[in-house]
Write an enzyme that holds these catalytic residues in place. Structure first.
Site, PDB file in Angstrom:
ATOM      1  N   SER A  62      12.627 -79.680  12.199  1.00 21.92           N
ATOM      2  CA  SER A  62      13.357 -80.066  11.005  1.00 21.92           C
ATOM      3  C   SER A  62      13.309 -78.897  10.023  1.00 21.92           C
ATOM      4  O   SER A  62      13.239 -77.740  10.429  1.00 21.92           O
ATOM      5  CB  SER A  62      12.753 -81.352  10.425  1.00 21.92           C
ATOM      6  OG  SER A  62      13.466 -81.778   9.285  1.00 21.92           O
ATOM      7  N   TYR A  91      23.742 -79.185   6.499  1.00 23.87           N
ATOM      8  CA  TYR A  91      22.482 -78.733   7.091  1.00 23.87           C
ATOM      9  C   TYR A  91      21.344 -79.693   6.725  1.00 23.87           C
ATOM     10  O   TYR A  91      20.517 -80.045   7.569  1.00 23.87           O
ATOM     11  CB  TYR A  91      22.161 -77.316   6.624  1.00 23.87           C
ATOM     12  CG  TYR A  91      20.932 -76.736   7.286  1.00 23.87           C
ATOM     13  CD1 TYR A  91      20.914 -76.477   8.650  1.00 23.87           C
ATOM     14  CD2 TYR A  91      19.787 -76.441   6.557  1.00 23.87           C
ATOM     15  CE1 TYR A  91      19.789 -75.948   9.273  1.00 23.87           C
ATOM     16  CE2 TYR A  91      18.656 -75.902   7.162  1.00 23.87           C
ATOM     17  CZ  TYR A  91      18.664 -75.661   8.523  1.00 23.87           C
ATOM     18  OH  TYR A  91      17.547 -75.142   9.137  1.00 23.87           O
ATOM     19  N   LYS A  95      18.995 -81.753   9.353  1.00 26.25           N
ATOM     20  CA  LYS A  95      17.541 -81.616   9.391  1.00 26.25           C
ATOM     21  C   LYS A  95      16.839 -82.945   9.062  1.00 26.25           C
ATOM     22  O   LYS A  95      15.762 -83.215   9.599  1.00 26.25           O
ATOM     23  CB  LYS A  95      17.097 -80.522   8.429  1.00 26.25           C
ATOM     24  CG  LYS A  95      17.576 -79.132   8.808  1.00 26.25           C
ATOM     25  CD  LYS A  95      16.903 -78.629  10.095  1.00 26.25           C
ATOM     26  CE  LYS A  95      17.720 -78.738  11.333  1.00 26.25           C
ATOM     27  NZ  LYS A  95      17.005 -78.280  12.554  1.00 26.25           N
TER      28      LYS A  95
END
Length: 206
Positions: A62, A91, A95
């Site tokens: 992550s 993004y 994550k």
């Protein structure tokens, strides 16, 4: 198979791009691709656990960028689309999805011999920065000696979770080789069922 590390990633594409299947690329590569790979390898991971009499490990990489997620909005879209598209928003969603995927995998498969973790490797200068804007690259270059890690340092948290981490910490998010409460914070922000919802939406998308 005893260890699966889901490490592939792309970051901060300035314009929305599609995977071959038409998905937004950051979520498609960083989450959906890993989700499918993991799904296909679960039988081998279960066999590995049985063969070794030790839990198999899944590690999902992550990022601290997960805090910029818009998971509530993302889950309303059946294709997990970040709308409107933003490079860091997409993004962050990808994550955060990694973090939640590990949490739900651990919940569903611990009793089948599989433990899952998510990790924040830290800032490391790799090919991941390919799409980052010039000004951001300059700022990062300035702070690299003070805040960024070497490749070996960046791999340490991943390797800890893949080898010696306490099984009781399965499903949690690690940073600097330490357990954090990041998963709990995301669930507080979005809802206790957010990991289940993401898992179900991704299954339908596949």
């Amino acid at each position: 198979l005893h260890i699966l590390i889901n490490n592939a990633g792309i970051m901060a594409l300035p314009e929305r791009k599609s995977t071959a299947q038409g998905l937004e690329q950051q979520v498609g590569v960083c989450h959906v691709g890993h989700f499918l790979l993991t799904k296909l390898l679960l039988p081998s991971l279960q066999a590995g656990a049985k063969e070794s009499a030790k839990p198999s490990k899944i590690v999902c990489l992550s990022s601290l960028a997960h805090i910029s997620h818009e998971m509530g909005t993302l889950l309303e879209n059946p294709k997990l689309e970040t709308v409107p598209y933003s490079e860091w928003g997409a993004y962050g969603n990808a994550k955060c999805a990694n973090l939640l995927h590990a949490a739900e995998l651990n919940k569903r498969y611990t009793d089948k011999g599989i433990i899952a973790f998510s990790v924040m490797p830290g800032g490391i200068n790799t090919g991941l920065q390919e799409h980052v804007g010039l000004w951001t690259k300059i700022k990062w270059a300035v702070v690299t000696p003070f805040f960024f890690k070497s490749t070996s340092q960046g791999a340490a948290t991943t390797l800890l979770c893949a080898t010696t981490a306490d099984p009781a910490d399965g499903g949690k998010y690690f940073e600097n080789c330490q357990v954090t409460n990041a998963v709990e914070i995301v669930k507080q922000d979005v809802g206790k069922d957010v990991a289940v919802r993401l898992f179900d939406v991704t299954e339908k998308l596949l």
